[in-house]
Motif scaffolding. Structure first.
Motif, short mmCIF file in Angstrom:
data_model
loop_
_atom_site.label_atom_id
_atom_site.label_comp_id
_atom_site.label_asym_id
_atom_site.label_seq_id
_atom_site.Cartn_x
_atom_site.Cartn_y
_atom_site.Cartn_z
N VAL A 57 44.26 13.76 107.03
CA VAL A 57 43.40 14.64 107.80
C VAL A 57 43.13 13.99 109.15
CG1 VAL A 57 41.12 15.74 107.90
CG2 VAL A 57 42.27 15.47 105.71
N VAL A 58 43.15 14.77 110.22
CA VAL A 58 42.78 14.28 111.54
C VAL A 58 41.40 14.83 111.86
CG1 VAL A 58 43.32 14.30 113.99
CG2 VAL A 58 45.17 14.17 112.32
N LEU A 59 40.48 13.95 112.16
CA LEU A 59 39.12 14.35 112.51
C LEU A 59 38.93 14.22 114.02
CD1 LEU A 59 37.14 12.48 109.70
CD2 LEU A 59 37.81 14.88 109.77
N MET A 60 38.39 15.27 114.61
CA MET A 60 38.12 15.27 116.05
C MET A 60 36.73 15.84 116.26
SD MET A 60 41.77 16.68 117.35
CE MET A 60 41.97 15.86 118.90
N GLU A 61 36.21 15.65 117.46
CA GLU A 61 34.91 16.21 117.80
C GLU A 61 35.08 17.33 118.81
OE1 GLU A 61 31.73 12.63 117.49
OE2 GLU A 61 32.86 12.71 119.34
N TYR A 78 32.47 7.45 114.69
CA TYR A 78 33.48 6.95 113.75
C TYR A 78 32.82 5.99 112.75
CZ TYR A 78 36.83 3.60 111.95
OH TYR A 78 37.52 2.76 111.12
N LEU A 79 32.03 5.05 113.25
CA LEU A 79 31.38 4.09 112.35
C LEU A 79 30.41 4.78 111.41
CD1 LEU A 79 30.84 1.14 114.84
CD2 LEU A 79 32.52 1.29 113.00
N ASP A 80 29.68 5.78 111.91
CA ASP A 80 28.77 6.56 111.04
C ASP A 80 29.55 7.31 109.97
OD1 ASP A 80 26.49 5.73 112.34
OD2 ASP A 80 26.30 7.55 113.56
N TRP A 81 30.61 7.99 110.36
CA TRP A 81 31.41 8.75 109.40
C TRP A 81 32.00 7.82 108.34
CZ3 TRP A 81 34.74 12.36 113.01
CH2 TRP A 81 33.88 13.27 113.64
N LYS A 82 32.50 6.69 108.79
CA LYS A 82 33.13 5.73 107.86
C LYS A 82 32.09 5.22 106.86
CE LYS A 82 35.79 1.44 107.86
NZ LYS A 82 36.35 0.39 108.69
N ARG A 83 30.89 4.92 107.32
CA ARG A 83 29.84 4.38 106.46
C ARG A 83 29.31 5.45 105.49
NH1 ARG A 83 26.57 3.20 110.15
NH2 ARG A 83 24.99 4.78 109.82
N ARG A 86 31.95 10.16 101.68
CA ARG A 86 32.20 10.13 100.24
C ARG A 86 33.48 10.92 99.93
NH1 ARG A 86 28.34 7.36 100.67
NH2 ARG A 86 26.21 7.51 100.02
N SER A 87 34.04 11.60 100.94
CA SER A 87 35.18 12.47 100.72
C SER A 87 36.52 11.84 101.07
CB SER A 87 35.03 13.75 101.56
OG SER A 87 33.85 14.41 101.23
N PHE A 88 36.51 10.80 101.90
CA PHE A 88 37.75 10.20 102.36
C PHE A 88 37.89 8.79 101.81
CE2 PHE A 88 36.45 13.20 105.71
CZ PHE A 88 37.54 14.05 105.66
N ALA A 89 39.10 8.45 101.38
CA ALA A 89 39.35 7.12 100.83
C ALA A 89 39.34 6.05 101.92
CB ALA A 89 40.69 7.10 100.09
#
Length: 159
Positions: A57-61, A78-83, A86-89
């Motif tokens: 999946v490519v995530l963009m804003e 990016y750091l917030d999304w990564k932390r 729960r949906s992405f490995a």
């Protein structure tokens, strides 16, 4: 019907200039069609040869106040999304940029991709030569990444 073909062939032999233009136009049309289809087939019709492509999946804003429809994700997001994800490995950021390629000859402006060390691991792509990136390759400065051995990269790029 055979008589019609004979008549058409005689007329083409009679006016050689018209025949040359018609044959040239047909050849250019067929050649251009073949080239365009080959590119479309390679890039649009055949899927990219990556394992587990359906899981990427490519995530963009999309920022409403900016003129661009899609923008790269900010480092903080990016750091917030990564932390919080729960949906992405795994996450692996990348961005496009431009740089000057210098060395022997004239400097050249090239398009580059800046990517995290795990970028190729996430894609499941293995390098044909050498090794993939390591986490220590992510540090910046003149001795990071290929900067430590610029001649090898320059020889590869310039051929």
């Amino acid at each position: 019907m055979f008589q019609d073909f004979r008549y058409a062939f005689r007329m083409l032999l009679k006016s050689k200039g018209y025949t040359a233009v018609a044959v040239l136009a047909l050849a250019l049309g067929i050649g251009a069609n073949t080239a365009i289809f080959s590119v479309a087939d390679a890039f649009l019709l055949k899927p990219v040869a990556l394992p587990n492509l359906e899981n990427l999946v490519v995530l963009m804003e999309r920022a409403p106040h900016q003129t661009a429809e899609w923008t790269a994700v900010s480092p903080a997001n990016y750091l917030d999304w990564k932390r919080q994800s729960r949906s992405f490995a795994v996450f692996s950021p990348y961005t496009w940029d431009e740089a000057n390629l210098t060395g022997t000859g004239e400097p050249e402006r090239i398009t580059i991709a800046r990517a995290a060390a795990n970028f190729f691991d996430v894609l499941g792509a293995k390098p044909m030569l050498g090794r993939a990136f390591l986490p220590e390759d992510e540090r910046s400065g003149p001795e990071s990444g290929c900067g430590a051995q610029p001649r090898s990269l320059e020889a590869s790029l310039r051929g």
